[in-house]
Design a protein around this motif. Structure first.
Motif, PDB file in Angstrom:
ATOM      1  N   GLY A  75     133.368  -8.108 -25.030  1.00 23.28           N
ATOM      2  CA  GLY A  75     132.825  -6.762 -24.946  1.00 23.28           C
ATOM      3  C   GLY A  75     131.817  -6.416 -26.022  1.00 23.28           C
ATOM      4  N   LYS A  76     131.547  -7.334 -26.943  1.00 23.17           N
ATOM      5  CA  LYS A  76     130.584  -7.062 -28.018  1.00 23.17           C
ATOM      6  C   LYS A  76     129.230  -7.691 -27.694  1.00 23.17           C
ATOM      7  N   TYR A  77     128.182  -7.059 -28.168  1.00 18.03           N
ATOM      8  CA  TYR A  77     126.826  -7.562 -28.067  1.00 18.03           C
ATOM      9  C   TYR A  77     126.416  -8.050 -29.451  1.00 18.03           C
ATOM     10  N   ILE A  78     125.312  -8.776 -29.497  1.00 21.94           N
ATOM     11  CA  ILE A  78     124.693  -9.128 -30.766  1.00 21.94           C
ATOM     12  C   ILE A  78     123.411  -8.308 -30.862  1.00 21.94           C
ATOM     13  N   ASP A  79     123.347  -7.447 -31.839  1.00 23.09           N
ATOM     14  CA  ASP A  79     122.238  -6.521 -32.047  1.00 23.09           C
ATOM     15  C   ASP A  79     121.255  -7.117 -33.040  1.00 23.09           C
ATOM     16  N   HIS A  80     119.978  -7.068 -32.706  1.00 21.54           N
ATOM     17  CA  HIS A  80     118.914  -7.517 -33.618  1.00 21.54           C
ATOM     18  C   HIS A  80     118.542  -6.358 -34.543  1.00 21.54           C
ATOM     19  N   ILE A  81     118.995  -6.397 -35.767  1.00 21.64           N
ATOM     20  CA  ILE A  81     118.687  -5.343 -36.734  1.00 21.64           C
ATOM     21  C   ILE A  81     117.177  -5.275 -36.962  1.00 21.64           C
ATOM     22  N   CYS A  82     116.520  -6.420 -36.914  1.00 22.72           N
ATOM     23  CA  CYS A  82     115.078  -6.512 -37.166  1.00 22.72           C
ATOM     24  C   CYS A  82     114.231  -6.110 -35.959  1.00 22.72           C
ATOM     25  N   LEU A  93     121.251 -10.181 -37.555  1.00 27.25           N
ATOM     26  CA  LEU A  93     122.079  -9.919 -36.377  1.00 27.25           C
ATOM     27  C   LEU A  93     123.373  -9.240 -36.798  1.00 27.25           C
ATOM     28  N   ARG A  94     123.938  -8.444 -35.892  1.00 24.91           N
ATOM     29  CA  ARG A  94     125.238  -7.828 -36.154  1.00 24.91           C
ATOM     30  C   ARG A  94     125.960  -7.603 -34.828  1.00 24.91           C
ATOM     31  N   LEU A  95     127.281  -7.551 -34.917  1.00 23.68           N
ATOM     32  CA  LEU A  95     128.087  -7.217 -33.751  1.00 23.68           C
ATOM     33  C   LEU A  95     127.900  -5.740 -33.436  1.00 23.68           C
ATOM     34  N   ALA A  96     127.872  -5.416 -32.155  1.00 25.10           N
ATOM     35  CA  ALA A  96     127.720  -4.024 -31.752  1.00 25.10           C
ATOM     36  C   ALA A  96     128.366  -3.819 -30.388  1.00 25.10           C
ATOM     37  N   THR A  97     128.778  -2.599 -30.148  1.00 35.16           N
ATOM     38  CA  THR A  97     129.217  -2.234 -28.803  1.00 35.16           C
ATOM     39  C   THR A  97     127.950  -2.081 -27.952  1.00 35.16           C
ATOM     40  N   PRO A  98     128.093  -2.061 -26.634  1.00 34.60           N
ATOM     41  CA  PRO A  98     126.897  -1.821 -25.807  1.00 34.60           C
ATOM     42  C   PRO A  98     126.186  -0.510 -26.185  1.00 34.60           C
ATOM     43  N   LYS A  99     126.948   0.538 -26.484  1.00 36.06           N
ATOM     44  CA  LYS A  99     126.365   1.827 -26.891  1.00 36.06           C
ATOM     45  C   LYS A  99     125.576   1.680 -28.189  1.00 36.06           C
ATOM     46  N   GLN A 100     126.161   1.033 -29.180  1.00 32.79           N
ATOM     47  CA  GLN A 100     125.474   0.852 -30.459  1.00 32.79           C
ATOM     48  C   GLN A 100     124.213   0.020 -30.287  1.00 32.79           C
ATOM     49  N   ASN A 101     124.271  -1.008 -29.461  1.00 33.31           N
ATOM     50  CA  ASN A 101     123.109  -1.853 -29.221  1.00 33.31           C
ATOM     51  C   ASN A 101     121.966  -1.044 -28.604  1.00 33.31           C
ATOM     52  N   THR A 102     122.292  -0.150 -27.689  1.00 34.49           N
ATOM     53  CA  THR A 102     121.277   0.700 -27.057  1.00 34.49           C
ATOM     54  C   THR A 102     120.700   1.696 -28.058  1.00 34.49           C
ATOM     55  N   ASN A 104     120.086   1.281 -31.151  1.00 32.13           N
ATOM     56  CA  ASN A 104     119.204   0.660 -32.136  1.00 32.13           C
ATOM     57  C   ASN A 104     117.859   0.242 -31.540  1.00 32.13           C
ATOM     58  N   GLN A 105     117.406   0.930 -30.538  1.00 32.75           N
ATOM     59  CA  GLN A 105     116.089   0.657 -29.980  1.00 32.75           C
ATOM     60  C   GLN A 105     115.019   1.256 -30.886  1.00 32.75           C
ATOM     61  N   CYS A 106     113.884   0.657 -30.868  1.00 34.62           N
ATOM     62  CA  CYS A 106     112.741   1.306 -31.515  1.00 34.62           C
ATOM     63  C   CYS A 106     111.564   1.328 -30.552  1.00 34.62           C
ATOM     64  N   PHE A 162     123.953   9.344 -33.024  1.00 34.58           N
ATOM     65  CA  PHE A 162     123.892   7.887 -33.009  1.00 34.58           C
ATOM     66  C   PHE A 162     124.382   7.320 -34.339  1.00 34.58           C
ATOM     67  N   THR A 163     124.985   6.135 -34.289  1.00 34.60           N
ATOM     68  CA  THR A 163     125.463   5.481 -35.503  1.00 34.60           C
ATOM     69  C   THR A 163     124.666   4.234 -35.863  1.00 34.60           C
ATOM     70  N   HIS A 164     123.938   3.645 -34.895  1.00 33.41           N
ATOM     71  CA  HIS A 164     123.248   2.374 -35.128  1.00 33.41           C
ATOM     72  C   HIS A 164     121.735   2.484 -34.899  1.00 33.41           C
ATOM     73  N   ASN A 165     121.157   3.629 -35.132  1.00 35.51           N
ATOM     74  CA  ASN A 165     119.723   3.814 -34.902  1.00 35.51           C
ATOM     75  C   ASN A 165     118.952   3.653 -36.211  1.00 35.51           C
ATOM     76  N   ASP A 166     118.937   2.436 -36.705  1.00 33.35           N
ATOM     77  CA  ASP A 166     118.325   2.143 -37.999  1.00 33.35           C
ATOM     78  C   ASP A 166     116.865   2.570 -38.092  1.00 33.35           C
ATOM     79  N   ALA A 167     116.092   2.378 -37.026  1.00 35.11           N
ATOM     80  CA  ALA A 167     114.671   2.720 -37.072  1.00 35.11           C
ATOM     81  C   ALA A 167     114.471   4.223 -37.288  1.00 35.11           C
ATOM     82  N   ASP A 168     115.354   5.040 -36.762  1.00 23.93           N
ATOM     83  CA  ASP A 168     115.255   6.496 -36.948  1.00 23.93           C
ATOM     84  C   ASP A 168     115.609   6.916 -38.373  1.00 23.93           C
ATOM     85  N   ARG A 169     116.386   6.122 -39.056  1.00 28.71           N
ATOM     86  CA  ARG A 169     116.871   6.515 -40.383  1.00 28.71           C
ATOM     87  C   ARG A 169     115.975   6.003 -41.513  1.00 28.71           C
ATOM     88  N   ASN A 170     115.093   5.085 -41.213  1.00 31.42           N
ATOM     89  CA  ASN A 170     114.211   4.513 -42.255  1.00 31.42           C
ATOM     90  C   ASN A 170     112.898   5.226 -42.323  1.00 31.42           C
TER      91      ASN A 170
END
Length: 170
Positions: A75-82, A93-102, A104-106, A162-170
């Motif tokens: 049930g986990k995805y691999i999210d590209h932090i970069c 890379l990091r483990l993420a739920t499908p929701k978290q992976n979505t 972290n889009q930019c 959102f908890t995994h939206n790195d691009a929005d927080r930088n």
């Protein structure tokens, strides 16, 4: 029939690795994937043949994760932090739920008329509309005079939920 090299050896032959910090680029076969309007390119590598003789195709970033971190939980995805889907650097890379992976889009939706994520033109209001999607539902974040103001409102609204939206927080 020639003896095939082990998967790990074939994997490293297809990677350009300049440093531990930079992206490690996958240089071999790739496929288009992703959901909805988000069609991205992912590296792939063939694995063992199954009983019917077909080669199983594996995603390169998932192979990299497993080589460095072990199995990926169900049930986990691999999210590209970069945000580089051809990167196989396990530090990116990091483990993420499908929701978290979505989250972290930019990327901007290909249908966007504004050039910003979560911003569209409202003909009825003659203003820019800010919105975001969460758990399959679209949420309104106001109408604004400029696309830039609407983009900032959409970003601010996403950051509240959102908890995994790195691009929005930088």
């Amino acid at each position: 029939m020639p003896i095939r090299k082990p998967l790990e050896e074939r994997f490293w032959e297809k990677v350009i690795k300049k440093s531990e910090e930079e992206c490690w680029y996958w240089t071999a076969a790739a496929v288009r994937g992703g959901s909805g309007q988000r069609k991205l390119t992912y590296g792939v590598i063939g694995a063992q043949r199954n009983a019917s003789g077909n080669v199983k195709i594996l995603l390169a970033h998932r192979i990299s994760w497993e080589m460095h971190n072990g199995p990926i939980p169900a049930g986990k995805y691999i999210d590209h932090i970069c945000h580089n889907t051809l990167c196989v650097n396990p530090n990116h890379l990091r483990l993420a739920t499908p929701k978290q992976n979505t989250e972290n889009q930019c990327v901007v939706d290909s249908r966007s008329t504004s050039g910003y994520r979560g911003v569209s033109w409202s003909k009825q209001r003659n203003k820019w509309r800010a919105y975001f999607n969460h758990y399959g539902k679209q949420y309104h974040a106001g109408f604004h005079e400029t696309a830039e103001l609407a983009a900032e409102a959409a970003r601010h609204a996403r950051n509240k939920v959102f908890t995994h939206n790195d691009a929005d927080r930088n």
